[in-house]
Design a protein around this motif. Structure first.
Motif, PDB file in Angstrom:
ATOM      1  N   ASN A 193     -94.356  53.246 -93.081  1.00 58.44           N
ATOM      2  CA  ASN A 193     -93.688  53.864 -93.039  1.00 58.44           C
ATOM      3  C   ASN A 193     -93.689  54.443 -91.723  1.00 58.44           C
TER       4      ASN A 193
ATOM      5  N   SER B 159     -91.870  52.771 -86.382  1.00 60.81           N
ATOM      6  CA  SER B 159     -90.749  53.882 -85.796  1.00 60.81           C
ATOM      7  C   SER B 159     -89.430  52.786 -85.074  1.00 60.81           C
TER       8      SER B 159
ATOM      9  N   LYS C 239     -81.935  54.360 -82.036  1.00 63.69           N
ATOM     10  CA  LYS C 239     -81.663  56.068 -83.059  1.00 63.69           C
ATOM     11  C   LYS C 239     -80.974  56.508 -82.396  1.00 63.69           C
TER      12      LYS C 239
ATOM     13  N   SER D  51     -76.021  61.159 -92.494  1.00 67.46           N
ATOM     14  CA  SER D  51     -77.745  60.859 -93.014  1.00 67.46           C
ATOM     15  C   SER D  51     -78.307  59.072 -93.432  1.00 67.46           C
ATOM     16  N   HIS D  52     -77.956  59.106 -94.563  1.00 67.29           N
ATOM     17  CA  HIS D  52     -77.154  58.466 -96.163  1.00 67.29           C
ATOM     18  C   HIS D  52     -77.769  57.155 -95.121  1.00 67.29           C
TER      19      HIS D  52
ATOM     20  N   GLN E 112     -78.091  56.686 -91.919  1.00 68.97           N
ATOM     21  CA  GLN E 112     -79.423  56.920 -90.785  1.00 68.97           C
ATOM     22  C   GLN E 112     -80.561  56.382 -91.559  1.00 68.97           C
ATOM     23  N   THR E 113     -80.264  56.562 -92.800  1.00 71.33           N
ATOM     24  CA  THR E 113     -82.076  56.606 -93.735  1.00 71.33           C
ATOM     25  C   THR E 113     -82.243  54.612 -93.695  1.00 71.33           C
TER      26      THR E 113
ATOM     27  N   HIS F  55     -82.971  52.573 -90.513  1.00 72.63           N
ATOM     28  CA  HIS F  55     -84.621  53.237 -90.662  1.00 72.63           C
ATOM     29  C   HIS F  55     -84.548  51.694 -91.784  1.00 72.63           C
ATOM     30  N   LYS F  56     -85.021  51.884 -92.526  1.00 77.16           N
ATOM     31  CA  LYS F  56     -85.777  51.525 -93.433  1.00 77.16           C
ATOM     32  C   LYS F  56     -85.367  50.256 -93.520  1.00 77.16           C
TER      33      LYS F  56
ATOM     34  N   GLU G   6     -76.422  46.709 -92.505  1.00 72.77           N
ATOM     35  CA  GLU G   6     -75.607  47.825 -93.294  1.00 72.77           C
ATOM     36  C   GLU G   6     -74.308  48.188 -93.137  1.00 72.77           C
TER      37      GLU G   6
END
Length: 280
Positions: free
Chosen positions: A107, A110, A116, A124-125, A127-128, A131-132, A166
């Motif tokens: 976690n 980064s 980014k 937002s979802h 982007q999450t 990131h994951k 994604e």
């Protein structure tokens, strides 16, 4: 045309001719010409790391005819990569991060600022999820670097592959957010536990479009598949044993009926399981 553009074009052409075992005589001749053209190019470390041409050429080294050209080419490129990395400091035991420790701190991984900024325009979802995916794919970075892939190239590919996967999920499940979330969880779960799968995704050996279509069984590692097969076998064995116990009276009644119709004695089944039957 720059050397990088030439190499990228040849890489695409060679990729279309894979797998190497199914090549016709005309295809073999085309490959020979492209490999010779690569040999004549002024290949530098930057070209190798930005194009990853070695990942495609290496697939031809076991070919009966093309291997004679591909092997020396790969050997030459390996020397270029080695000479370009000699100035890099040798990692000490303290500075080396073991995969197990890296996984526990997943976690904290980064993405770079450039990623980014690229994801900033997404919901937002989304982007999450980017990131994951970046975080879990990064678990394969130590293995790729150990195998000789340039670290800078891996960092660039991590961002690129996370974005592609994604975007493909969003395209496939545009009107179904629950399916989108379910697929994202499945991918993250399996990528986290299957480092070879993560390496194939990063190197582009599994395109994003194909990855999104894969089931949980397809994404599982060999160890996970073996565990699932063992669990299925145990469940099936238990079902067979339960059926015998539940139908024991019916089985015995059938035996008694058969015995009354024949002069010969018919054994009565006292207990039966998939492996042992006891008669009296």
């Amino acid at each position: 045309m720059s050397t990088t553009s030439t190499v990228v074009g040849i890489k695409k052409s060679l990729s279309k001719l894979l797998p190497a075992n199914d090549l016709s005589s005309d295809d073999v001749q085309k490959c020979q010409e492209m490999l010779k053209q690569l040999d004549e190019c002024d290949i530098t470390l930057d070209v190798l790391t930005s194009t990853l041409i070695g990942t495609v050429v290496s697939k031809f080294k076991k070919h009966e005819e093309l291997g004679e050209t591909a092997k020396p080419l790969l050997k030459k490129w390996k020397k270029i990569a080695s000479s370009g990395q000699q100035s890099a400091p040798t990692p000490t035991k303290k500075s080396m991060v073991k995969p197990a420790k890296l996984e526990r701190r997943e976690n904290s991984i980064s993405p770079p600022d450039s990623a980014k900024e690229e994801w900033n325009g997404l919901e937002s979802h989304r982007q999450t999820i980017c990131h994951k995916l970046f975080s879990f794919l990064s678990l394969a970075k130590p293995k790729l670097v150990k195998d000789g892939v340039n670290e800078t190239a891996v960092d660039s590919l991590l961002v690129e592959r996370s974005t592609e996967v994604e975007a493909e999920m969003c395209k496939k499940y545009r009107n179904d957010k629950s399916e989108y979330a379910s697929k994202a969880r499945s991918l993250c779960f399996n990528i986290k536990r299957n480092i070879p799968l993560a390496c194939e995704i990063i190197l582009g050996q599994i395109p994003a479009k194909e990855l999104v279509k894969m089931s949980s069984e397809d994404l599982a590692s060999d160890k996970q598949r073996a565990e699932m097969a063992e669990r299925t076998k145990k469940v099936n064995d238990a079902k067979r044993l339960d059926w015998d116990r539940a139908n024991e009276d019916k089985i015995n009644d059938m035996c008694e009926t058969s015995q009354s119709r024949n002069s010969r004695p018919f054994p009565r089944i006292v207990h039966r399981c998939p492996y042992i039957a006891v008669y009296v």
